[in-house]
Design a protein around this motif. Sequence first.
Motif, PDB file in Angstrom:
ATOM      1  N   GLY A  47     -20.778 -42.088 -15.455  1.00  0.00           N
ATOM      2  CA  GLY A  47     -20.710 -43.511 -15.749  1.00  0.00           C
ATOM      3  C   GLY A  47     -19.444 -44.187 -15.271  1.00  0.00           C
ATOM      4  N   VAL A  48     -18.612 -43.461 -14.533  1.00  0.00           N
ATOM      5  CA  VAL A  48     -17.382 -44.060 -14.011  1.00  0.00           C
ATOM      6  C   VAL A  48     -17.747 -45.127 -12.990  1.00  0.00           C
ATOM      7  N   GLY A  49     -17.254 -46.338 -13.216  1.00  0.00           N
ATOM      8  CA  GLY A  49     -17.550 -47.448 -12.321  1.00  0.00           C
ATOM      9  C   GLY A  49     -16.315 -47.986 -11.647  1.00  0.00           C
ATOM     10  N   SER A  50     -16.484 -49.058 -10.918  1.00  0.00           N
ATOM     11  CA  SER A  50     -15.395 -49.643 -10.152  1.00  0.00           C
ATOM     12  C   SER A  50     -14.230 -50.037 -11.068  1.00  0.00           C
ATOM     13  N   GLY A  51     -13.047 -49.513 -10.749  1.00  0.00           N
ATOM     14  CA  GLY A  51     -11.848 -49.863 -11.497  1.00  0.00           C
ATOM     15  C   GLY A  51     -11.646 -49.103 -12.788  1.00  0.00           C
ATOM     16  N   ASP A  52     -12.595 -48.225 -13.173  1.00  0.00           N
ATOM     17  CA  ASP A  52     -12.404 -47.425 -14.383  1.00  0.00           C
ATOM     18  C   ASP A  52     -11.261 -46.438 -14.176  1.00  0.00           C
ATOM     19  N   ARG A  53     -10.635 -46.055 -15.274  1.00  0.00           N
ATOM     20  CA  ARG A  53      -9.510 -45.145 -15.201  1.00  0.00           C
ATOM     21  C   ARG A  53      -9.963 -43.719 -15.498  1.00  0.00           C
ATOM     22  N   VAL A  54      -9.486 -42.793 -14.662  1.00  0.00           N
ATOM     23  CA  VAL A  54      -9.785 -41.373 -14.811  1.00  0.00           C
ATOM     24  C   VAL A  54      -8.454 -40.631 -14.881  1.00  0.00           C
ATOM     25  N   ALA A  55      -8.222 -39.939 -15.993  1.00  0.00           N
ATOM     26  CA  ALA A  55      -6.938 -39.269 -16.214  1.00  0.00           C
ATOM     27  C   ALA A  55      -7.046 -37.784 -15.912  1.00  0.00           C
ATOM     28  N   ILE A  56      -5.886 -37.173 -15.647  1.00  0.00           N
ATOM     29  CA  ILE A  56      -5.828 -35.729 -15.444  1.00  0.00           C
ATOM     30  C   ILE A  56      -4.619 -35.181 -16.183  1.00  0.00           C
ATOM     31  N   LEU A  57      -4.841 -34.087 -16.902  1.00  0.00           N
ATOM     32  CA  LEU A  57      -3.791 -33.388 -17.627  1.00  0.00           C
ATOM     33  C   LEU A  57      -3.875 -31.932 -17.197  1.00  0.00           C
ATOM     34  N   ALA A  58      -3.038 -31.555 -16.239  1.00  0.00           N
ATOM     35  CA  ALA A  58      -3.180 -30.239 -15.625  1.00  0.00           C
ATOM     36  C   ALA A  58      -1.920 -29.872 -14.851  1.00  0.00           C
ATOM     37  N   HIS A  59      -1.752 -28.576 -14.659  1.00  0.00           N
ATOM     38  CA  HIS A  59      -0.705 -28.088 -13.770  1.00  0.00           C
ATOM     39  C   HIS A  59      -1.130 -28.304 -12.312  1.00  0.00           C
ATOM     40  N   ASN A  60      -0.191 -28.148 -11.409  1.00  0.00           N
ATOM     41  CA  ASN A  60      -0.474 -28.262  -9.980  1.00  0.00           C
ATOM     42  C   ASN A  60      -1.581 -27.288  -9.564  1.00  0.00           C
ATOM     43  N   SER A  61      -2.455 -27.752  -8.687  1.00  0.00           N
ATOM     44  CA  SER A  61      -3.492 -26.885  -8.126  1.00  0.00           C
ATOM     45  C   SER A  61      -4.149 -27.597  -6.959  1.00  0.00           C
ATOM     46  N   ASP A  62      -5.014 -26.863  -6.236  1.00  0.00           N
ATOM     47  CA  ASP A  62      -5.779 -27.503  -5.173  1.00  0.00           C
ATOM     48  C   ASP A  62      -6.782 -28.498  -5.748  1.00  0.00           C
ATOM     49  N   VAL A  63      -7.243 -28.264  -6.975  1.00  0.00           N
ATOM     50  CA  VAL A  63      -8.169 -29.208  -7.612  1.00  0.00           C
ATOM     51  C   VAL A  63      -7.452 -30.514  -7.948  1.00  0.00           C
ATOM     52  N   TYR A  64      -6.169 -30.430  -8.272  1.00  0.00           N
ATOM     53  CA  TYR A  64      -5.387 -31.655  -8.513  1.00  0.00           C
ATOM     54  C   TYR A  64      -5.362 -32.508  -7.248  1.00  0.00           C
ATOM     55  N   HIS A  65      -5.146 -31.864  -6.109  1.00  0.00           N
ATOM     56  CA  HIS A  65      -5.188 -32.561  -4.815  1.00  0.00           C
ATOM     57  C   HIS A  65      -6.540 -33.238  -4.622  1.00  0.00           C
ATOM     58  N   GLU A  66      -7.619 -32.515  -4.920  1.00  0.00           N
ATOM     59  CA  GLU A  66      -8.960 -33.078  -4.750  1.00  0.00           C
ATOM     60  C   GLU A  66      -9.199 -34.227  -5.729  1.00  0.00           C
ATOM     61  N   PHE A  67      -8.684 -34.107  -6.933  1.00  0.00           N
ATOM     62  CA  PHE A  67      -8.800 -35.192  -7.924  1.00  0.00           C
ATOM     63  C   PHE A  67      -8.200 -36.485  -7.383  1.00  0.00           C
ATOM     64  N   SER A  97      -4.420 -46.947 -21.392  1.00  0.00           N
ATOM     65  CA  SER A  97      -5.053 -47.109 -20.078  1.00  0.00           C
ATOM     66  C   SER A  97      -6.566 -47.261 -20.194  1.00  0.00           C
ATOM     67  N   GLY A  98      -7.121 -46.889 -21.348  1.00  0.00           N
ATOM     68  CA  GLY A  98      -8.567 -46.945 -21.507  1.00  0.00           C
ATOM     69  C   GLY A  98      -9.279 -45.920 -20.654  1.00  0.00           C
ATOM     70  N   ALA A  99      -8.695 -44.736 -20.528  1.00  0.00           N
ATOM     71  CA  ALA A  99      -9.267 -43.703 -19.667  1.00  0.00           C
ATOM     72  C   ALA A  99     -10.694 -43.373 -20.101  1.00  0.00           C
ATOM     73  N   ALA A 100     -11.616 -43.419 -19.137  1.00  0.00           N
ATOM     74  CA  ALA A 100     -13.016 -43.101 -19.415  1.00  0.00           C
ATOM     75  C   ALA A 100     -13.266 -41.604 -19.361  1.00  0.00           C
ATOM     76  N   VAL A 101     -12.490 -40.904 -18.560  1.00  0.00           N
ATOM     77  CA  VAL A 101     -12.656 -39.470 -18.349  1.00  0.00           C
ATOM     78  C   VAL A 101     -11.280 -38.819 -18.362  1.00  0.00           C
ATOM     79  N   LEU A 102     -11.194 -37.615 -18.928  1.00  0.00           N
ATOM     80  CA  LEU A 102      -9.987 -36.798 -18.862  1.00  0.00           C
ATOM     81  C   LEU A 102     -10.355 -35.469 -18.228  1.00  0.00           C
ATOM     82  N   VAL A 103      -9.750 -35.182 -17.093  1.00  0.00           N
ATOM     83  CA  VAL A 103      -9.900 -33.880 -16.441  1.00  0.00           C
ATOM     84  C   VAL A 103      -8.765 -32.994 -16.942  1.00  0.00           C
TER      85      VAL A 103
END
Length: 512
Positions: A47-67, A97-103
């Motif tokens: 359901g992430v739409g235009s301008g929605d905020r997506v957060a990440i809480l993680a250590h460095n990784s190749d997936v962080y780059h992809e995020f 921030s109203g983050a819709a998703v947290l990775v």
Amino acid sequence: MYLTQALHRAVQQAPGEPATIFDGRTRTWAECAERVARFAAALRALGVGSGDRVAILAHNSDVYHEFLLAVPWADAVAVPVNTRWSGPEIAFALRESGAAVLVVDDTFAPMVPELARHAPGFTVVRMGALPQDALDLEASIAGTAPVPDARRGGDAPAAIYYTGGTTGTPKGVVLSHANLLVSALGTAATEAFVLPGGRLLHAAPMFHLADGASWVARNVLGGTHVIVPGFTPAGVAKAIEEHQVTDTLLVPTMIQLLVDSPDAADYDLSSLRRLLYGASPISEAVLDRAAKRLPTAEFTQLYGMTELSPVTTVLTPADHAAPGLRRAAGRAAPHAEIRVVDAEDRDVPAGTVGEVVSRGAHVMLGYWNRPDETEQALRGGWMHTGDGGYLDENGYLFVVDRIKDMIVTGGENVYSVEVENVLAQHPAVAACAVIGVPDDTWGERVHAVVVLADGATVDADTLREHCARSIARYKAPRSVEFTAALPMSGAGKILKQELRARHWTGERRSVS
């Protein structure tokens, strides 16, 4: 201008070349693009739409780059969360921030229930094994058809980076695609940034824009991201040797630990060609030791702040070799204009200390949902940095003090009021003041001056642990001084200059 532009170009020009190397795994640019398109599709399916905020809480990784690529691909805004923060601080950023998703990765997954209580409403996407009731990112990438790139760009927000706040709560700095790319391209034009086609090591945290600036530049200039989960001297040295790293960005504390650590002494670091540093000045003694340990590397200092995307001046390798310039923060980068002004925003003469201000397309859009603070920071069209400095006759900037009540410790910003607000809640504390004092390891350390309540007793360790329960541990005082009274002005204001003078007397500047 859009951040995913570089990914399309890499797929066209070098699809089989390595994009990322992490934990024994190498992914090509073609593989990276496919995963990014599927990652974005998974976000859209949530359901992430235009301008929605997506957060990440993680250590460095190749997936962080992809995020960092998948979020704009999905037409959304990234919110990289500081992994060193306490639970309440992280929850504040998610909520505001109203983050819709947290990775989230496995390290931080146990925090999710607490975060959800204080910032309800976000969907959790897990990068690893936990929590089991969250969406599995790898399964989603494997099982979701790719979506076209939204090509979000220009002045549209790309990311919200949270920094310490002068009022005691973090501020979200909103940066556009143009902000980030102008800063990267302008800095690259000095030929003192990452090397085209090289291998960049990410050891500084990827949630930090100091590392993010080099990430953008590596994408733009081509090459490979070599990633380690976090900084250790041996881990960085091993990665440089094993993967023939050509450039990296480290804060001065990391440089000192790398060159002084016996655990890193036996590794061959001769592939390193460019060592970038920033977030705080470096001592000449550490720079001398680093140059001896890393004779093949050229040194570049990048000065700026998150609000400047983040680079505004550059001290080039040639400048490092010039007598008297090692203490400078550099000259305005090609994309930036800088001035030093007085309290009325009038230019001061060369050699005169005033506030450093900057203007250009790298200046932030503003603070998230804080129009008054945005207007104050950007008054007159210039970003007011809060740093005190002077320009010499050749346009070199020298930073000598801070106008804002801020401490930079180990490359992280700490606003004194954040610490004072928490410290004052301890029942043994009647009054307190927090300042930055010189520290050989951290550049500056957080130092508290405390007046105890009548009849109360408490030790420094207890106060530090009290603070660490509410704010990040690096913000908690590393040293505490107990006193009978704080120096006060006639208006009842604590005279921090007097407290600071006890520690900075004899120093060439009042910051480290």
